[in-house]
Design a protein around this motif. Structure first.
Motif, PDB file in Angstrom:
ATOM      1  N   ASP A  30     -50.301  26.302 -12.352  1.00  0.00           N
ATOM      2  CA  ASP A  30     -50.807  27.015 -11.347  1.00  0.00           C
ATOM      3  C   ASP A  30     -49.507  27.654 -10.352  1.00  0.00           C
ATOM      4  O   ASP A  30     -48.583  27.167 -10.278  1.00  0.00           O
ATOM      5  CB  ASP A  30     -51.322  25.808 -10.304  1.00  0.00           C
ATOM      6  CG  ASP A  30     -52.022  26.344  -9.057  1.00  0.00           C
ATOM      7  OD1 ASP A  30     -51.544  27.342  -8.451  1.00  0.00           O
ATOM      8  OD2 ASP A  30     -53.119  25.639  -8.796  1.00  0.00           O
TER       9      ASP A  30
ATOM     10  N   ASP B   4     -61.784  20.056  -4.586  1.00  0.00           N
ATOM     11  CA  ASP B   4     -62.377  20.632  -6.089  1.00  0.00           C
ATOM     12  C   ASP B   4     -62.783  22.125  -6.085  1.00  0.00           C
ATOM     13  O   ASP B   4     -62.808  22.670  -4.929  1.00  0.00           O
ATOM     14  CB  ASP B   4     -63.844  19.741  -6.371  1.00  0.00           C
ATOM     15  CG  ASP B   4     -63.715  18.476  -6.784  1.00  0.00           C
ATOM     16  OD1 ASP B   4     -62.279  17.815  -6.817  1.00  0.00           O
ATOM     17  OD2 ASP B   4     -64.768  17.716  -6.825  1.00  0.00           O
ATOM     18  N   PRO B   5     -62.517  22.663  -7.136  1.00  0.00           N
ATOM     19  CA  PRO B   5     -62.689  24.188  -7.334  1.00  0.00           C
ATOM     20  C   PRO B   5     -64.179  24.710  -7.099  1.00  0.00           C
ATOM     21  O   PRO B   5     -65.213  23.567  -7.239  1.00  0.00           O
ATOM     22  CB  PRO B   5     -62.430  24.535  -8.730  1.00  0.00           C
ATOM     23  CG  PRO B   5     -61.542  23.493  -9.202  1.00  0.00           C
ATOM     24  CD  PRO B   5     -62.042  22.059  -8.629  1.00  0.00           C
TER      25      PRO B   5
ATOM     26  N   LEU C 124     -63.399  30.654 -11.015  1.00  0.00           N
ATOM     27  CA  LEU C 124     -63.395  29.539 -10.259  1.00  0.00           C
ATOM     28  C   LEU C 124     -62.399  29.861  -9.103  1.00  0.00           C
ATOM     29  O   LEU C 124     -61.366  30.339  -9.153  1.00  0.00           O
ATOM     30  CB  LEU C 124     -62.825  28.075 -10.869  1.00  0.00           C
ATOM     31  CG  LEU C 124     -63.610  27.871 -12.146  1.00  0.00           C
ATOM     32  CD1 LEU C 124     -63.190  26.542 -12.701  1.00  0.00           C
ATOM     33  CD2 LEU C 124     -65.268  27.544 -11.729  1.00  0.00           C
ATOM     34  N   GLU C 125     -62.790  29.246  -7.944  1.00  0.00           N
ATOM     35  CA  GLU C 125     -61.789  29.509  -6.820  1.00  0.00           C
ATOM     36  C   GLU C 125     -61.194  28.268  -6.666  1.00  0.00           C
ATOM     37  O   GLU C 125     -61.644  26.967  -6.365  1.00  0.00           O
ATOM     38  CB  GLU C 125     -62.730  29.605  -5.557  1.00  0.00           C
ATOM     39  CG  GLU C 125     -61.535  29.629  -4.276  1.00  0.00           C
ATOM     40  CD  GLU C 125     -62.333  30.271  -2.793  1.00  0.00           C
ATOM     41  OE1 GLU C 125     -61.808  30.045  -2.040  1.00  0.00           O
ATOM     42  OE2 GLU C 125     -63.586  30.589  -2.959  1.00  0.00           O
ATOM     43  N   LEU C 126     -59.592  28.157  -6.897  1.00  0.00           N
ATOM     44  CA  LEU C 126     -58.930  26.897  -6.531  1.00  0.00           C
ATOM     45  C   LEU C 126     -58.723  26.728  -5.114  1.00  0.00           C
ATOM     46  O   LEU C 126     -58.075  27.695  -4.342  1.00  0.00           O
ATOM     47  CB  LEU C 126     -57.727  27.093  -7.370  1.00  0.00           C
ATOM     48  CG  LEU C 126     -57.859  27.167  -8.856  1.00  0.00           C
ATOM     49  CD1 LEU C 126     -56.622  27.292  -9.624  1.00  0.00           C
ATOM     50  CD2 LEU C 126     -58.998  26.147  -9.507  1.00  0.00           C
ATOM     51  N   ARG C 127     -59.001  25.669  -4.380  1.00  0.00           N
ATOM     52  CA  ARG C 127     -58.619  25.329  -3.051  1.00  0.00           C
ATOM     53  C   ARG C 127     -57.792  24.278  -2.908  1.00  0.00           C
ATOM     54  O   ARG C 127     -57.633  23.142  -3.534  1.00  0.00           O
ATOM     55  CB  ARG C 127     -60.046  24.910  -2.408  1.00  0.00           C
ATOM     56  CG  ARG C 127     -61.071  25.984  -2.444  1.00  0.00           C
ATOM     57  CD  ARG C 127     -62.650  25.680  -2.113  1.00  0.00           C
ATOM     58  NE  ARG C 127     -63.042  24.348  -2.790  1.00  0.00           N
ATOM     59  CZ  ARG C 127     -64.170  23.603  -2.362  1.00  0.00           C
ATOM     60  NH1 ARG C 127     -64.721  24.051  -1.108  1.00  0.00           N
ATOM     61  NH2 ARG C 127     -64.457  22.740  -2.844  1.00  0.00           N
TER      62      ARG C 127
ATOM     63  N   ILE D 103     -54.786  32.216 -13.932  1.00  0.00           N
ATOM     64  CA  ILE D 103     -54.818  31.623 -12.747  1.00  0.00           C
ATOM     65  C   ILE D 103     -54.231  32.943 -11.881  1.00  0.00           C
ATOM     66  O   ILE D 103     -53.069  32.979 -11.808  1.00  0.00           O
ATOM     67  CB  ILE D 103     -54.226  30.457 -12.105  1.00  0.00           C
ATOM     68  CG1 ILE D 103     -54.923  29.223 -12.810  1.00  0.00           C
ATOM     69  CG2 ILE D 103     -54.379  30.217 -10.686  1.00  0.00           C
ATOM     70  CD1 ILE D 103     -54.481  27.850 -12.371  1.00  0.00           C
TER      71      ILE D 103
END
Length: 416
Positions: free
Chosen positions: A277, A22-23, A15-18, A334
């Motif tokens: 994170d 939302d991812p 997943l890309e955390l932005r 992460i």
């Protein structure tokens, strides 16, 4: 956020955390993964550089049950082991210099050099099934919890000599372990009383044991229920078996503090694993839950570190993106590349600073990459994006303003 799941054809998740969003599901299938995943799921650990990592697959197929990944962002080009592990692999850990693999049977523990992936000479006499591993922050020690009395061992990473626990725990179910940030002590989470203990990493004598409430126990084995707090010295975040399923423990004051419980968004089970994170601006820790047969079941929740409260908005993708037959078992990681930033100030038509939503869109695809709100008092904003771009920055008008949104095209971010 990357990891591996047992119980379905889709074995991996990336997943890309932005920022402020939302991812995004970047990949729903692992690019390079060697074989079967055992029924207890998989385990992943990330190096201090927040890029390289190691994964165990809970499989007993020698040569296919763990891998070192130079870049966990893509999980491509894994390094095959220099020595095959003849038993089912369970947990792993990684430092700047070494990575360690634990398993349910002989050899129980392997340690490899990161520089050339050669096998270090580590004595394993007296070990049994490995439940938890952690390298000290200074890299000088490796703590191991296992199923054979006295259940806890600390290795010196210079000589690979070891010291076993002097104060023997009540039982062998020590499923969580982590060093304090100063590397002088470590904390153990156990299914038997005392549920939370502090040990001196040199003398191996227990200096504290918590016995009052069994909710502060780890829910099961082969998980990551205990991690160091990223900003508070000698403090830990705990995934626990009882509500609210997440707590904080300070090893200096011996105080346990519950987080505010998350009560929305489906059935929420016992806490299994924690993922902090690494971006301090996110102020976030993710909690992996046990997942049952009642739907909707939540598999991942996000909490603020500063307030110990859940984020008001919990992304829908947290419901199922981490799902497998035993999806709650699998600790994820992460990764964190040095981000880029776009900064500036937002003012209204009277030149006063105002709070407005600011968004960064990728120039080449139009994809929304980051979102924040400028400060109401200063008008300043700080967008964090993953690369040099360029980006188109959108300044959104407030409700009722008879103005069009303002765009700055082809904005080039600066390194943080």
């Amino acid at each position: 956020m990357a990891g591996i799941i047992y119980g379905e054809n889709v074995a991996g998740r990336i997943l890309e955390l932005r920022q402020g969003l939302d991812p995004l599901l970047v990949s729903s299938d692992l690019i390079s993964y060697p074989g079967s995943i055992g029924s207890s799921g998989a385990f992943a650990a990330l190096a201090p550089d927040l890029k390289a990592g190691v994964v165990t697959f809970n499989s007993s197929t020698s040569g296919q049950n763990f891998r070192y990944y130079p870049d966990m962002n893509t999980m491509a080009n894994p390094v095959a082991p220099a020595a095959g592990f003849a038993a089912a692999t369970t947990v792993c850990a990684i430092s700047n210099d070494y990575y360690a693999i634990g398993g349910t049977g002989s050899p129980f523990l392997y340690v490899f050099k990161r520089s050339d992936h050669s096998l270090a000479s580590v004595a394993t006499t007296g070990l049994s099934s490995i439940y938890a591993l952690d390298f000290s922050p200074d890299g000088t020690k490796l703590v191991v919890t296992h199923g054979n009395s006295p259940y806890i061992r600390v290795y010196n990473t210079s000589t690979w000599g070891y010291t076993d626990a002097v104060t023997v725990p009540a039982g062998g179910s020590n499923y969580g372990v982590a060093f304090t940030s100063d590397s002088t002590r470590f904390v153990v989470m156990c299914n038997s009383s005392p549920y939370v203990s502090i040990y001196n990493a040199t003398t191996m004598v227990r200096s504290y044991g918590y016995t009052a409430n069994s909710k502060y126990t780890p829910a099961t084995n082969y998980i990551r229920p205990l991690v160091r707090h990223p900003t508070t010295a000698n403090s830990f975040l705990m995934a626990i078996s009882g509500s609210p399923y997440i707590a904080e423990f300070n090893a200096d004051t011996q105080v346990l503090t519950d987080f505010t419980a998350l009560t929305t968004g489906g059935v929420i089970g016992a806490g299994y694993s924690l993922i902090v994170d690494p971006d301090p601006s996110e102020d976030a820790v993710y909690l992996r839950h046990n997942v049952g047969s009642t739907f909707p079941s939540r598999t991942l929740s996000k909490f603020k570190l500063s307030t110990r409260a859940p984020y008001a908005s919990q992304a829908a993708i947290y419901r199922n993106a981490m799902w497998g037959n035993v999806g709650g078992l699998t600790p994820f990681v992460i990764t964190y590349d040095t981000p880029y930033k776009i900064t500036g100030t937002v003012r209204d038509i009277s030149n006063n600073p105002v709070a407005r939503v600011v968004r960064a869109h990728r120039r080449d695809t139009g994809e929304l990459a980051a979102q924040t709100t400028s400060s109401a008092s200063t008008g300043n904003y700080d967008l964090r994006v993953p690369d040099i771009g360029p980006y188109d920055v959108q300044f959104m008008t407030a409700a009722g303003e008879l103005l069009n949104d303002l765009f700055y095209a082809q904005t080039e971010p600066q390194p943080v």
